[in-house]
Design an enzyme around this catalytic site. Structure first.
Site, short mmCIF file in Angstrom:
data_model
loop_
_atom_site.label_atom_id
_atom_site.label_comp_id
_atom_site.label_asym_id
_atom_site.label_seq_id
_atom_site.Cartn_x
_atom_site.Cartn_y
_atom_site.Cartn_z
CB ALA A 213 -0.92 0.00 1.21
CG ASN B 199 -2.09 3.70 10.92
OD1 ASN B 199 -2.52 4.77 10.53
ND2 ASN B 199 -0.83 3.53 11.27
CB SER C 282 -2.17 -3.26 2.41
OG SER C 282 -1.03 -4.04 2.64
CG HIS D 60 0.46 -6.76 5.44
ND1 HIS D 60 0.75 -6.39 6.72
CD2 HIS D 60 0.77 -5.68 4.68
CE1 HIS D 60 1.24 -5.15 6.74
NE2 HIS D 60 1.25 -4.70 5.49
CB THR E 186 7.69 -10.09 -13.12
OG1 THR E 186 8.51 -9.82 -14.26
CG2 THR E 186 7.05 -11.47 -13.26
CB CYS F 69 6.48 3.12 11.12
SG CYS F 69 5.21 2.41 10.10
N1 PLP Z 1 -1.77 2.99 5.40
C1 PLP Z 1 -2.21 2.51 6.57
C2 PLP Z 1 -3.39 3.13 7.21
C3 PLP Z 1 -1.56 1.42 7.17
O1 PLP Z 1 -1.99 0.95 8.34
C4 PLP Z 1 -0.44 0.85 6.52
C5 PLP Z 1 0.31 -0.25 7.14
O2 PLP Z 1 0.84 -0.12 8.22
C6 PLP Z 1 -0.05 1.38 5.29
C7 PLP Z 1 -0.72 2.44 4.77
C8 PLP Z 1 1.10 0.78 4.52
O3 PLP Z 1 0.76 -0.50 4.05
P1 PLP Z 1 1.88 -1.52 3.51
O4 PLP Z 1 2.40 -2.22 4.71
O5 PLP Z 1 1.15 -2.45 2.58
O6 PLP Z 1 2.90 -0.70 2.82
#
Ligand code: PLP
Length: 373
Positions: free
Chosen positions: A69, A150, A195, A197, A233, A316
């Protein structure tokens, strides 16, 4: 180990692992090659793409797979500004509580000629629509607002924001990473990042949905895959895994949602008194419980309870030692941010383990208070 970090990532669903296995073990062909094996891999990717699009439920656009993402967000923002080069529209409006992928990309854009406006949020974490209205003008190119935060789980009023952006002639980008597969994604945004995961799929794959006509300029150049917009790819295994996860999420959406609502209630009760929810308790996704307790050292709680996986905020931010920019944007001071934790739960969390974890958290917090008194 009790896993309570569902916003950082989710466990891979057994059905997803089963669907991916043949594409990891022996179906290794390049999906862009014309051999029969290649065409089979390409067809599997096509089925997965249709499934992800179906679960997303948006009409009048197309979906391109990306490596994450984060990549989809970078592409949406940078590619939209790049495409508008030479026009008067250079303003990008975003919000202080966005994910680092949006805020850091906006910083980059500001260093490269865009005019970036970062709106503050209200005490409950929601965007002030009056402020947005004042910031929107005929120089606005793009409005970037996430659906579910998040760190604090707060839900933004996406349909209203999309309507306002459209009325000003601007595009709207929505980071729907924490909402996709868990609730309906409203119509309105022109670009949407998701995303795999976060919905029990594999890591290393995301997607960007683009309304027809709103496709950003390519960021990655090469073999011309993904409609000539995103070269590289594709991995059949990751795409198939994303499709399987999306299918499950669609089938289980209501059941999963009811489950997390019940868990939210059970967790709140087990924690007991003395905790305050960070952000709106009403406009939210209930699988995220970000709370604080006066006098608690949250980093010490994490160290004391090593068999419970929870965090201070985003994965992060947790690593950096920096106070969360999201909690700061809510108006929390450094002391309040330091006593905040995030519990994230979902499909595979049992009420028993969550209640046990919350009781142990409450006891450890109490112990800190009495030791420090
Ligand atoms: N945006 C939000 C709200 C997220 O929680 C995250 C993942 O932590 C991301 C973007 C980034 O996603 P990805 O881990 O697929 O780069």
């Amino acid at each position: 180990m009790i896993y309570l970090d569902y916003q950082a990532t989710t466990p891979v669903a057994p059905e997803v692992a089963d669907a991916m296995r043949p594409w990891v073990e022996d179906r290794f062909a390049n999906p862009h090659s014309p051999s029969r094996w290649g065409r089979e891999a390409d067809a599997a990717i096509g089925v997965a793409r249709k499934q992800v699009e179906k679960t997303l439920g948006l009409k009048g656009g197309s979906l391109a797979f990306t490596g994450s993402a984060t990549e989809a967000i970078n592409w949406a923002l940078k590619g939209t500004v790049e495409k508008a080069a030479g026009s008067d529209r250079r303003r990008v409006i975003t919000v202080a509580t966005e994910h680092a992928a949006v805020l850091d990309t906006c910083d980059w854009l500001a260093d490269h000629g865009a005019e970036v406006v970062v709106l503050p949020v209200e005490r409950d974490g929601r965007v002030d629509l009056e402020l947005l209205d004042r910031a929107l003008d005929n120089r606005t190119l793009l409005v970037a607002v996430m659906m579910v935060n998040n760190e604090i789980g707060v839900l933004q009023p996406i349909p209203e924001i999309a309507k306002m952006a459209k009325a000003a002639g601007a595009l709207m980008f929505c980071d729907a990473v924490q909402a996709f597969g868990r609730m309906e994604i409203p119509r309105g945004p022109d670009l949407v990042a998701i995303s795999a995961h976060k919905i029990h799929g594999p890591k290393g794959i995301g997607a960007l949905w683009m309304r027809k006509g709103a496709e950003p300029a390519p960021l990655i150049h090469g073999g011309g895959q993904e409609m000539g917009l995103r070269s590289g790819t594709l991995s059949p295994a990751l795409c198939v895994g994303f499709g399987a996860a999306a299918k499950l999420a669609e089938e289980r959406c209501n059941r999963d949602y009811d489950h997390v609502r019940k868990l939210w209630g059970a967790a709140s009760q087990a924690l007991g008194l003395g905790w305050t929810v960070n952000g709106s308790a009403v406009h939210r996704y209930c699988g995220n419980l970000n709370i604080r307790r006066e006098g608690v050292d949250a980093a010490r709680l994490i160290a004391d309870l090593r068999d419970i996986a929870f965090s201070l905020g985003s994965a992060c931010a947790s690593g950096s030692g920096r106070p969360s920019h999201v909690l700061k944007a809510l108006g929390l001071d450094y002391r309040e941010a330091r006593c905040s934790i995030r519990l994230g739960f979902g499909r595979y969390t049992t009420q028993k383990e969550l209640v046990e974890a919350c009781k142990r958290l409450a006891a450890a917090a109490y112990e800190q208070e009495t030791l420090d008194a």
